[in-house]
Design an enzyme around this catalytic site. Structure first.
Site, mmCIF file in Angstrom:
data_model
loop_
_atom_site.group_PDB
_atom_site.id
_atom_site.type_symbol
_atom_site.label_atom_id
_atom_site.label_comp_id
_atom_site.label_asym_id
_atom_site.label_seq_id
_atom_site.Cartn_x
_atom_site.Cartn_y
_atom_site.Cartn_z
ATOM 1 N N LEU A 7 0.812 -1.047 0.114
ATOM 2 C CA LEU A 7 0.017 -0.210 -0.083
ATOM 3 C C LEU A 7 0.735 1.339 0.063
ATOM 4 O O LEU A 7 1.643 1.583 0.945
ATOM 5 C CB LEU A 7 -0.985 -0.152 1.340
ATOM 6 N N ARG A 14 1.697 14.736 6.855
ATOM 7 C CA ARG A 14 2.575 14.863 8.090
ATOM 8 C C ARG A 14 3.979 15.273 7.662
ATOM 9 O O ARG A 14 4.745 15.844 8.320
ATOM 10 C CB ARG A 14 2.375 14.238 9.241
ATOM 11 N N GLY A 104 4.049 0.661 1.919
ATOM 12 C CA GLY A 104 5.365 1.423 1.619
ATOM 13 C C GLY A 104 6.005 2.387 2.306
ATOM 14 O O GLY A 104 7.107 2.919 2.094
ATOM 15 N N GLU A 157 -9.010 -2.218 18.776
ATOM 16 C CA GLU A 157 -8.679 -0.868 18.646
ATOM 17 C C GLU A 157 -8.560 -0.208 20.220
ATOM 18 O O GLU A 157 -9.266 -0.503 20.807
ATOM 19 C CB GLU A 157 -9.190 0.015 17.757
ATOM 20 N N ASN A 230 5.500 8.656 9.475
ATOM 21 C CA ASN A 230 4.598 9.542 8.947
ATOM 22 C C ASN A 230 5.176 11.009 9.160
ATOM 23 O O ASN A 230 4.447 11.945 8.777
ATOM 24 C CB ASN A 230 3.278 9.274 10.010
ATOM 25 N N ARG A 335 34.867 13.805 -10.671
ATOM 26 C CA ARG A 335 33.478 13.674 -11.281
ATOM 27 C C ARG A 335 33.154 12.680 -11.875
ATOM 28 O O ARG A 335 34.041 11.646 -12.411
ATOM 29 C CB ARG A 335 33.448 14.917 -11.991
ATOM 30 N N TYR A 389 36.893 22.917 -23.212
ATOM 31 C CA TYR A 389 35.854 23.867 -23.660
ATOM 32 C C TYR A 389 35.993 25.015 -24.481
ATOM 33 O O TYR A 389 36.831 25.946 -23.937
ATOM 34 C CB TYR A 389 35.209 24.079 -22.415
ATOM 35 N N SER A 407 54.524 22.995 -14.060
ATOM 36 C CA SER A 407 53.393 23.704 -13.400
ATOM 37 C C SER A 407 52.779 24.859 -14.455
ATOM 38 O O SER A 407 53.632 25.331 -15.143
ATOM 39 C CB SER A 407 53.927 24.271 -12.216
ATOM 40 N N ARG A 442 55.785 30.076 -24.207
ATOM 41 C CA ARG A 442 55.629 31.394 -23.383
ATOM 42 C C ARG A 442 56.682 32.505 -23.839
ATOM 43 O O ARG A 442 57.770 32.134 -24.394
ATOM 44 C CB ARG A 442 55.867 30.923 -21.903
#
Length: 461
Positions: A7, A14, A104, A157, A230, A335, A389, A407, A442
């Site tokens: 279910l 809540r 569930g 109950e 809940n 990443r 990029y 470097s 350079r």
């Protein structure tokens, strides 16, 4: 055949959330996924999930095999209730089925308990079996009423219980095993003659008793398994309980977790023996870590494979692979789709994205390596940037074996540095560097003697 009816149609008001309650996560997975996995782990191949509020989100999120979604009507005139939800699956229930009713929002239920419940149901030739639990303080729960043979003859109950019945500590978990034939009979006899105008599956126990059928009760060993969520507070508690289970299982298998209360490991994570996990670590998704590793504090690893004897210090690794004997960090960031070889060093503040780095190579600090194929025994100096990029498209850089990147160099893709190529510090490389070639890109240094004195004398005039 055994089927489950789960279910998952409730709104979960809540939770105070736009997300359906059953999709809120415990240890990195939706609560509903935990329940489905427990059911499948008990050998149940057909799992019927009743959806209602947020049904599209639930269907889009839950992709497990062997799951059938059935939609529950929503509206002001719909009676609702657990019985009404189960009714939606009636056409899928066969007379010779065993039917398990699950929820569930109870993610802590285990495969073993479901299996034990089914076995108890069969062995005792019950027509229905209630999963029960015993609480020192059962306030708020429906009490289990048994006869002198141990059969359940009623569930009372709290609001309807007598003083004597309130002393009963055995309660109804709401989880059941039914013979399919008799579950359908009970569903046909349910009514909504109650204050809430709802159909309750609990009433089926009374109906079956009135028909002279046998109802048994199987008592839980671990009451936390029926813990329902809940609210966000209860969600955090469920997460804490499951995290403790996961960590204890890993420690019993030979993993050292220095502070289990402050280590967050997902249910599907695998860790080899003699690996040490420090506090503040998050291991998530389908992560696999080898033996004899050290995972340092404040590291986060998601859906990644880490080889044996790897050291990770205060770093993030996402959807990547790391070979054995490699060191990562501190403060490195791998990443997605990074493939790091064996005996590699990825040092502090190095970011790698969509790249392959060969065995024995190193990028010790302050570098960005994006969209690259780096060979073996390559040295990548401090401040090196793989410029991938062009403002429109991403391009790849190739650095072959035994190359040296000085470097503060920039490698502007697409570009190749051939085997044993040497890039001088401070160079911006836009063309191929040949095998065994030194490339200097350079401007020549110019020293202007007396420049400072002239500058300051001019300002004084």
């Amino acid at each position: 055949m055994i089927i489950s009816i789960i279910l998952a149609a409730g709104e979960g008001t809540r939770m105070k959330s736009k997300l359906p309650k059953v999709l809120h996560q415990v240890c990195g997975k939706p609560m509903l996924s935990h329940v489905i996995e427990a059911s499948k782990g008990a050998g149940i191949k057909e799992n019927i999930v009743i959806v209602g509020h947020g049904k599209e989100k639930v269907k889009d999120t839950i992709k497990e095999e062997g799951v059938v979604f059935v939609e529950q009507p929503i509206g002001e005139k719909v009676p609702y209730g657990t019985g009404f939800a189960v009714m939606q699956a009636e056409d899928l229930i066969k007379d010779d089925n065993y039917v398990i009713i699950l929820y569930g929002d109870t993610p802590l239920i285990t495969s073993k308990t479901i299996t034990d419940l089914i076995d108890y149901h069969r062995e005792n030739s019950n027509n229905a079996t209630v999963l029960t639990a015993e609480f020192d303080n059962p306030t708020g729960y429906g009490r289990i009423i048994r006869d002198d043979k141990g059969n359940i003859i009623g569930i009372v109950e709290e609001k309807d219980a007598t003083i004597e019945q309130k002393r009963i500590r055995e309660i109804n978990s709401g989880i059941y095993c039914f013979d399919g034939k008799y579950l359908k009979m009970a569903l046909h006899n349910l009514n909504s003659n109650n204050a809430q105008n709802e159909y309750y599956i609990t009433d089926s126990i009374k109906i079956l008793n009135e028909k002279g059928l046998k109802v048994g009760g199987y008592k839980l060993n671990d009451n936390t398994e029926i813990f329902g969520v809940n609210s966000r507070v209860q969600l955090a508690e469920a997460d804490r309980i499951m995290r403790r289970r996961i960590n204890e299982k890993l420690m019993l298998s030979g993993v050292t977790i220095l502070d289990p209360d402050n280590t967050y490991i997902g249910k599907d994570v695998q860790i080899g023996r003699d690996t040490i996990v420090y506090p503040g670590v998050f291991l998530e998704g389908n992560t696999k870590i080898g033996e004899d590793c050290i995972i340092g504090s404040n590291s986060r690893i998601i859906n990644s494979n880490i080889g044996s004897r790897v050291v990770v210090q205060s770093s993030t690794i996402i959807d990547s692979e790391v070979g054995e004997n490699t060191t990562i960090g501190p403060y490195a960031y791998l990443r997605p789709n990074s493939k790091i070889g064996k005996s590699v060093k990825i040092g502090d503040f190095v970011e790698v994205k969509n790249s392959v780095i060969g065995d024995n190579s190193k990028a010790s600090h302050l570098a960005y390596i994006g969209d690259a194929d780096v060979g073996r025994n390559v040295n990548i100096g401090c401040g090196v940037v793989f410029v991938n990029y062009d403002g429109v498209n991403k391009h790849r850089t190739i650095v072959e074996d035994n190359a040296f990147i000085g470097s503060n160099s920039n490698l502007v893709a697409p570009v190749i540095v051939r085997e044993k190529g040497y890039v001088a510090a401070g160079s911006t490389i836009t063309e191929e560097v040949g095998k065994g070639t030194l490339s200097i890109a350079r401007a020549r240094q110019v020293n202007k003697e007396g420049w400072i004195e002239r500058k300051f004398n001019k300002n004084k005039e």
